[in-house]
Design a protein around this motif. Structure first.
Motif, PDB file in Angstrom:
ATOM      1  N   ASP A   1      -2.491   7.768  20.080  1.00  0.00           N
ATOM      2  CA  ASP A   1      -2.726   6.530  20.821  1.00  0.00           C
ATOM      3  C   ASP A   1      -3.405   5.485  19.935  1.00  0.00           C
ATOM      4  OD1 ASP A   1      -2.806   5.025  23.387  1.00  0.00           O
ATOM      5  OD2 ASP A   1      -4.974   5.196  23.091  1.00  0.00           O
ATOM      6  N   TYR A   2      -4.373   5.935  19.137  1.00  0.00           N
ATOM      7  CA  TYR A   2      -5.082   5.028  18.233  1.00  0.00           C
ATOM      8  C   TYR A   2      -4.119   4.453  17.205  1.00  0.00           C
ATOM      9  CZ  TYR A   2      -9.205   3.341  15.702  1.00  0.00           C
ATOM     10  OH  TYR A   2     -10.151   2.551  15.122  1.00  0.00           O
ATOM     11  N   ALA A   3      -3.216   5.301  16.685  1.00  0.00           N
ATOM     12  CA  ALA A   3      -2.252   4.837  15.693  1.00  0.00           C
ATOM     13  C   ALA A   3      -1.347   3.751  16.271  1.00  0.00           C
ATOM     14  CB  ALA A   3      -1.416   6.016  15.187  1.00  0.00           C
ATOM     15  N   LYS A   4      -0.965   3.921  17.522  1.00  0.00           N
ATOM     16  CA  LYS A   4      -0.130   2.906  18.162  1.00  0.00           C
ATOM     17  C   LYS A   4      -0.873   1.582  18.291  1.00  0.00           C
ATOM     18  CE  LYS A   4       2.708   6.103  20.889  1.00  0.00           C
ATOM     19  NZ  LYS A   4       2.998   6.599  22.259  1.00  0.00           N
ATOM     20  N   LYS A   5      -2.154   1.672  18.619  1.00  0.00           N
ATOM     21  CA  LYS A   5      -2.929   0.458  18.841  1.00  0.00           C
ATOM     22  C   LYS A   5      -3.176  -0.332  17.557  1.00  0.00           C
ATOM     23  CE  LYS A   5      -5.111   1.891  23.149  1.00  0.00           C
ATOM     24  NZ  LYS A   5      -6.361   2.228  23.868  1.00  0.00           N
ATOM     25  N   ILE A   6      -3.143   0.346  16.423  1.00  0.00           N
ATOM     26  CA  ILE A   6      -3.283  -0.393  15.161  1.00  0.00           C
ATOM     27  C   ILE A   6      -1.903  -0.676  14.560  1.00  0.00           C
ATOM     28  CG2 ILE A   6      -5.608   0.462  14.692  1.00  0.00           C
ATOM     29  CD1 ILE A   6      -4.441   2.433  12.698  1.00  0.00           C
ATOM     30  N   HIS A   7      -0.859  -0.404  15.377  1.00  0.00           N
ATOM     31  CA  HIS A   7       0.520  -0.796  15.061  1.00  0.00           C
ATOM     32  C   HIS A   7       1.145  -0.020  13.905  1.00  0.00           C
ATOM     33  CE1 HIS A   7      -0.153  -3.976  17.935  1.00  0.00           C
ATOM     34  NE2 HIS A   7      -1.180  -4.431  17.224  1.00  0.00           N
ATOM     35  N   ALA A   8       0.734   1.234  13.739  1.00  0.00           N
ATOM     36  CA  ALA A   8       1.437   2.109  12.798  1.00  0.00           C
ATOM     37  C   ALA A   8       2.780   2.505  13.401  1.00  0.00           C
ATOM     38  CB  ALA A   8       0.606   3.347  12.498  1.00  0.00           C
ATOM     39  N   ASP A   9       3.752   2.784  12.565  1.00  0.00           N
ATOM     40  CA  ASP A   9       5.069   3.202  13.063  1.00  0.00           C
ATOM     41  C   ASP A   9       5.086   4.674  13.451  1.00  0.00           C
ATOM     42  OD1 ASP A   9       6.783   0.746  12.608  1.00  0.00           O
ATOM     43  OD2 ASP A   9       5.918   1.025  10.615  1.00  0.00           O
ATOM     44  N   ALA A  10       4.215   5.467  12.845  1.00  0.00           N
ATOM     45  CA  ALA A  10       4.203   6.896  13.158  1.00  0.00           C
ATOM     46  C   ALA A  10       2.817   7.465  12.913  1.00  0.00           C
ATOM     47  CB  ALA A  10       5.229   7.643  12.314  1.00  0.00           C
ATOM     48  N   TYR A  11       2.400   8.352  13.808  1.00  0.00           N
ATOM     49  CA  TYR A  11       1.165   9.126  13.625  1.00  0.00           C
ATOM     50  C   TYR A  11       1.571  10.527  13.190  1.00  0.00           C
ATOM     51  CZ  TYR A  11      -2.625  12.288  14.952  1.00  0.00           C
ATOM     52  OH  TYR A  11      -3.577  13.279  14.953  1.00  0.00           O
ATOM     53  N   CYS A  12       1.044  10.992  12.074  1.00  0.00           N
ATOM     54  CA  CYS A  12       1.364  12.315  11.535  1.00  0.00           C
ATOM     55  C   CYS A  12       0.127  13.202  11.643  1.00  0.00           C
ATOM     56  CB  CYS A  12       1.831  12.206  10.085  1.00  0.00           C
ATOM     57  SG  CYS A  12       3.346  11.236   9.908  1.00  0.00           S
ATOM     58  N   ARG A  13       0.184  14.148  12.535  1.00  0.00           N
ATOM     59  CA  ARG A  13      -0.997  14.994  12.779  1.00  0.00           C
ATOM     60  C   ARG A  13      -1.253  15.979  11.644  1.00  0.00           C
ATOM     61  NH1 ARG A  13       0.812  19.946  14.531  1.00  0.00           N
ATOM     62  NH2 ARG A  13       2.977  20.014  15.231  1.00  0.00           N
ATOM     63  N   ASP A  14      -0.225  16.252  10.816  1.00  0.00           N
ATOM     64  CA  ASP A  14      -0.416  17.132   9.669  1.00  0.00           C
ATOM     65  C   ASP A  14       0.629  16.790   8.609  1.00  0.00           C
ATOM     66  OD1 ASP A  14       2.015  18.475  10.390  1.00  0.00           O
ATOM     67  OD2 ASP A  14       0.887  19.731  11.786  1.00  0.00           O
ATOM     68  N   ALA A  15       0.576  17.517   7.497  1.00  0.00           N
ATOM     69  CA  ALA A  15       1.446  17.200   6.370  1.00  0.00           C
ATOM     70  C   ALA A  15       2.924  17.408   6.702  1.00  0.00           C
ATOM     71  CB  ALA A  15       1.060  18.049   5.155  1.00  0.00           C
ATOM     72  N   MET A  16       3.230  18.439   7.483  1.00  0.00           N
ATOM     73  CA  MET A  16       4.632  18.675   7.830  1.00  0.00           C
ATOM     74  C   MET A  16       5.175  17.540   8.687  1.00  0.00           C
ATOM     75  SD  MET A  16       6.118  21.072   6.318  1.00  0.00           S
ATOM     76  CE  MET A  16       7.615  20.740   7.229  1.00  0.00           C
ATOM     77  N   ALA A  17       4.337  16.957   9.513  1.00  0.00           N
ATOM     78  CA  ALA A  17       4.782  15.826  10.329  1.00  0.00           C
ATOM     79  C   ALA A  17       5.178  14.650   9.443  1.00  0.00           C
ATOM     80  CB  ALA A  17       3.689  15.413  11.308  1.00  0.00           C
ATOM     81  N   SER A  18       4.479  14.468   8.314  1.00  0.00           N
ATOM     82  CA  SER A  18       4.850  13.383   7.398  1.00  0.00           C
ATOM     83  C   SER A  18       6.198  13.658   6.755  1.00  0.00           C
ATOM     84  CB  SER A  18       3.761  13.190   6.330  1.00  0.00           C
ATOM     85  OG  SER A  18       3.723  14.277   5.428  1.00  0.00           O
ATOM     86  N   VAL A  19       6.485  14.925   6.463  1.00  0.00           N
ATOM     87  CA  VAL A  19       7.795  15.282   5.918  1.00  0.00           C
ATOM     88  C   VAL A  19       8.891  14.979   6.930  1.00  0.00           C
ATOM     89  CG1 VAL A  19       9.258  17.203   5.171  1.00  0.00           C
ATOM     90  CG2 VAL A  19       6.901  17.037   4.343  1.00  0.00           C
ATOM     91  N   ARG A  20       8.664  15.399   8.176  1.00  0.00           N
ATOM     92  CA  ARG A  20       9.673  15.177   9.214  1.00  0.00           C
ATOM     93  C   ARG A  20       9.942  13.679   9.411  1.00  0.00           C
ATOM     94  NH1 ARG A  20      11.048  20.035   8.345  1.00  0.00           N
ATOM     95  NH2 ARG A  20       9.958  21.691   9.462  1.00  0.00           N
ATOM     96  N   TYR A  21       8.887  12.872   9.398  1.00  0.00           N
ATOM     97  CA  TYR A  21       9.088  11.442   9.597  1.00  0.00           C
ATOM     98  C   TYR A  21       9.814  10.826   8.400  1.00  0.00           C
ATOM     99  CZ  TYR A  21       8.329   6.554  10.710  1.00  0.00           C
ATOM    100  OH  TYR A  21       8.522   5.229  10.978  1.00  0.00           O
ATOM    101  N   ALA A  22       9.454  11.262   7.202  1.00  0.00           N
ATOM    102  CA  ALA A  22      10.133  10.742   6.005  1.00  0.00           C
ATOM    103  C   ALA A  22      11.620  11.079   6.046  1.00  0.00           C
ATOM    104  CB  ALA A  22       9.488  11.317   4.747  1.00  0.00           C
ATOM    105  N   GLN A  23      11.957  12.289   6.466  1.00  0.00           N
ATOM    106  CA  GLN A  23      13.365  12.666   6.575  1.00  0.00           C
ATOM    107  C   GLN A  23      14.084  11.760   7.570  1.00  0.00           C
ATOM    108  OE1 GLN A  23      12.650  16.790   7.602  1.00  0.00           O
ATOM    109  NE2 GLN A  23      13.263  17.491   5.571  1.00  0.00           N
TER     110      GLN A  23
END
Length: 788
Positions: A761-783
């Motif tokens: 929710d905080y990530a959305k409020k600062i207008h990030a495109d994606a919140y990644c709760r861990d490193a694997m989430a960053s991989v999934r979003y990058a893919q």
């Protein structure tokens, strides 16, 4: 010390959030709060006095990050900052006429070896410097807090115990599933810190009181020492453009009443908790009766993720990591090669061993050098607890020290010199001891004679502060080929030990020495011992006969509810030859075997195209490990070791392709950075490692990076994805500023964010495109980003 007495008889209260208070007094976003100890001591004294006036008994010196690793390039040294921080707190105590000053020690911001790059003893040295400075400045106790790695906790606790005589409190950061970042569960955390002798332990930070309460309830059921609960004021939110928290002081105090009713005697607050939170907590909980810890002493060992309780059900200790009679293991140890031993360890783990015996006893080998290295190498690929097997006291001490968890020491005996050498090691590291029932007169011939040795060991152990729960007694199986009554004597001794309420262990295979059909004889004897009360057998878990004896005994003795283990294991049993196949590259990567991964890659490149190796072996292995991590069946250390093994393979492939005049195509380019003011980059580095191993080209801008610099690089390099990390609440405004600038000047770039202080929710409020709760989430979003 009076604090230790207070802890036994009344409730104590910590202060609240340092960062939140200092921000309310004008601390600039990204400014290092510890520097205020010297630049603005008046603000710190005011803060401490405010918390003391609110009812806090313990105030934390403003030294959370004041270590030499963080302040090596600063105008003021870590020691100067600590002395000033403790002095400010002591002045506040003097002015208010009450309170204890705690030296505050936070994490170093680096991951320890073998998963990371920071050596254990180097971490210990940083913590020792902090302890010495704090103790000399007059701190009343030491608080080790906000830790997410048991190994770092151990380094800090040992530094505190070995460089001061002050009380030590330790709190860790847990996720909502009850595990720390490195996979440690609540029971294992408590076993470690209790065995190391901390005075109180618990949780801080992480999340708000609502999420912490059920986890503390679990902790309260098993704790044998006083507990600490210092939750945040809920989760971070944005109100009127400012970072705030979603639990107010009244609601916070209501939750703290529930913690007090659980029997938690030390209460306080973390992020977002200002003096009013502490004042209302004190007012509403001070009359709730003090409750002593509910848990009882147990015979346990642990690794960094799991605990083995020897009273729950019989334990299998794998015996195959012993070079005696195994020339290939002896040769490997002499040559300094760990790969053959790591392969044996993984084989024993796959064959359902619960603990692994580790021995480096090769004639002429410097065991005090090799055994600690072997222990650390093994903990890089398996999270099973280890039994440190040596007759060399120096090797035992060094291996127990480097071990990440509560170790099992093999062994002590009733010999006076052995007890004098081993008991101090067991006491210092909180270890469980295998106690051989022999003394200076040899091995008694009768069961009663061996029981007399057990009693003598207990009496001597008590002089060192050891109790019955600190021992597994080994009645010593003598080969029946030379002693026909050997098996009978062992069975009688086991029965007597069980009747006495003592725990037992046995090297089972010794019974068959010198005879044919040893496997069958060992298995039958093992079953008889289990029926006589054996708690742990040192056996070959890869033997089908041994496994069958174990499964059958558990079913017959009532340990296997509804025969689930008996039926499941029997149906999945593989013929031995099926387990002897050569490891694949995928297996080596998944298990974190970097040297083997490199060797297998070189071999594959002789017959296979690089792109086919990546597609058929490396990516599936990383995907499998990533899925297990997301399902929480595998944890951060294993994930990073797999990434290291994949990197070893990729390096070989890249070198081969460069030699052939080709280059692997990157899947996409990503800029990563820790935002301005924040020098904590563990999360960013973990994400970087995984992203690189999935084929992404990473431009790492480092830590404490100005928003302008990030935007300039993104524009110059035409970057389509940016990863931003922040750990500190006070640096989140710089993350928001960076996002704003990127949206304005590089609108085509997607932005993913992560860090301990963030929520979706905080990530959305600062207008990030994606919140990644861990490193694997960053991989999934990058893919996802680069598929389009």
């Amino acid at each position: 010390m009076m604090l230790r007495e207070d802890l036994k008889h009344r409730r104590l209260y910590y202060d609240g959030a340092t960062g939140t208070y200092l921000a309310s007094r004008g601390l600039e976003a990204g400014e290092l709060p510890e520097l205020l100890n010297i630049r603005r001591p008046d603000i710190l004294i005011d803060m401490h006095r405010a918390y003391l006036a609110a009812g806090a008994d313990i105030i934390l010196s403003n030294t959370f990050g004041a270590n030499a690793l963080k302040f090596k390039d600063m105008d003021a040294s870590a020691t100067e900052i600590i002395r000033a921080g403790v002095a400010n707190a002591k002045k506040a105590v003097t002015l208010e006429g009450r309170g204890y000053v705690s030296l505050d020690i936070g994490p170093l911001g680096r991951i320890l070896e073998p998963v990371g790059d920071l050596p254990f003893e180097e971490a210990y040295t940083y913590f020792a410097e902090m302890v010495e400075a704090g103790a000399e400045a007059g701190a009343d106790l030491i608080t080790i807090e906000t830790m997410s790695d048991t190994y770092e906790i151990k380094a800090a606790v040992l530094a505190a115990k070995e460089h001061s005589d002050l009380p030590v409190f330790a709190t860790a950061v847990f996720q909502e599933d009850g595990r720390m970042l490195t996979g440690c569960d609540i029971e294992t955390f408590l076993e470690l810190v209790t065995s190391l002798g901390v005075d109180a332990a618990g949780m801080n930070c992480s999340f708000g009181p609502e999420q912490m309460l059920p986890l503390m309830a679990q902790m309260a059921e098993i704790a044998t020492i006083p507990l600490i609960a210092n939750p945040n004021a809920g989760l971070p939110v944005i109100r009127d453009g400012e970072t705030a928290y979603d639990v107010d002081d009244d609601a916070f105090a209501d939750y703290m009443v529930e913690f007090a009713k659980l029997g938690v005697p030390v209460l306080g607050g973390c992020c977002g908790t200002l003096p009013s939170y502490i004042e209302k907590t004190v007012r509403r909980t001070k009359t709730i009766p003090h409750i002593a810890p509910k848990g009882g002493r147990r015979a346990t060992v642990s690794s960094y993720t799991r605990t083995i309780d020897f009273d729950r059900s019989p334990v299998i200790i794998g015996e195959r990591l012993n070079p005696t009679g195994k020339k290939h293991l002896q040769r490997a140890l002499i040559d300094g090669r760990t790969e053959p031993l790591l392969a044996v360890a993984l084989s024993e783990e796959e064959d359902d061993a619960h603990v692994l015996d580790v021995n480096a006893g090769v004639p002429g080998l410097d065991e005090a050098r090799v055994l600690p290295f072997l222990v650390q190498s093994l903990q890089g690929v398996t999270d099973l607890p280890l039994q440190i097997d040596t007759t060399d006291p120096d090797a035992m001490d060094k291996a127990a020290r480097i071990y990440n968890g509560k170790p099992l020491l093999n062994s002590v005996s009733g010999k006076r010199a052995v007890m004098e050498a081993v008991f101090p090691v067991a006491r210092k590291y909180g270890a469980l001891c295998v106690a051989l029932l022999l003394d200076d007169d040899g091995i008694p011939e009768t069961a009663n004679g061996r029981m007399a040795v057990a009693e003598a060991i207990l009496r001597e152990g008590a002089r060192y502060g050891l109790s019955e729960e600190d021992f597994l007694f080994d009645p010593l199986a003598m080969a029946i080929s030379s002693d026909p009554d050997g098996a009978v004597t062992v069975l009688e001794t086991l029965s007597l030990l069980k009747k006495r309420g003592l725990r037992t262990v046995l090297g089972v295979s010794n019974i068959s020495f010198g005879l044919p059909e040893r496997d069958a004889l060992n298995a039958h004897f093992y079953a008889m011992c289990l029926a006589s009360g054996l708690n742990a057998g040192i056996v070959n878990p890869s033997s089908p006969a041994i496994r069958a004896a174990y499964r059958s005994s558990l079913a017959l003795l009532g340990y296997d509810a509804q025969f689930s283990n008996f039926l499941d294991t029997a149906s999945n049993e593989l013929p031995k030859e099926a387990k002897d196949i050569e490891h694949s590259l995928s297996y080596a990567v998944a298990k974190g075997l970097d040297a083997e991964a490199a060797a297998l890659t070189k071999k594959l490149l002789q017959t296979t195209e690089p792109v086919d190796i990546i597609r058929a072996q490396l990516v599936p292995a990383l995907d499998s490990v990533g899925q297990q991590f997301e399902a929480k069946t595998l944890y951060l250390p294993q994930l990073l070791r797999a990434a290291d093994a994949a990197a070893a393979s990729f390096n070989i492939i890249r070198a081969h392709m460069e030699e052939m005049g080709t280059r692997a195509k990157d899947k996409g380019r990503i800029v990563v950075a820790t935002v301005k003011g924040d020098i904590h980059d563990i999360g960013k580095n973990i994400a970087k490692a995984l992203l690189e191993n999935y084929g992404f080209d990473i431009i790492d801008l480092g830590k404490d990076v100005d928003p302008r610099h990030i935007v300039d690089v993104v524009k110059k390099e035409h970057i389509l994805l940016v990863g931003l990390s922040a750990l500190m609440t006070t640096t989140v405004p710089f993350m928001e500023e960076t996002i704003h600038l990127l949206h304005k000047e590089a609108p085509e770039a997607k932005i993913m964010v992560g860090g301990a202080v963030l929520t979706e929710d905080y990530a959305k409020k600062i207008h990030a495109d994606a919140y990644c709760r861990d490193a694997m989430a960053s991989v999934r979003y990058a893919q996802e980003v680069f598929q389009h």
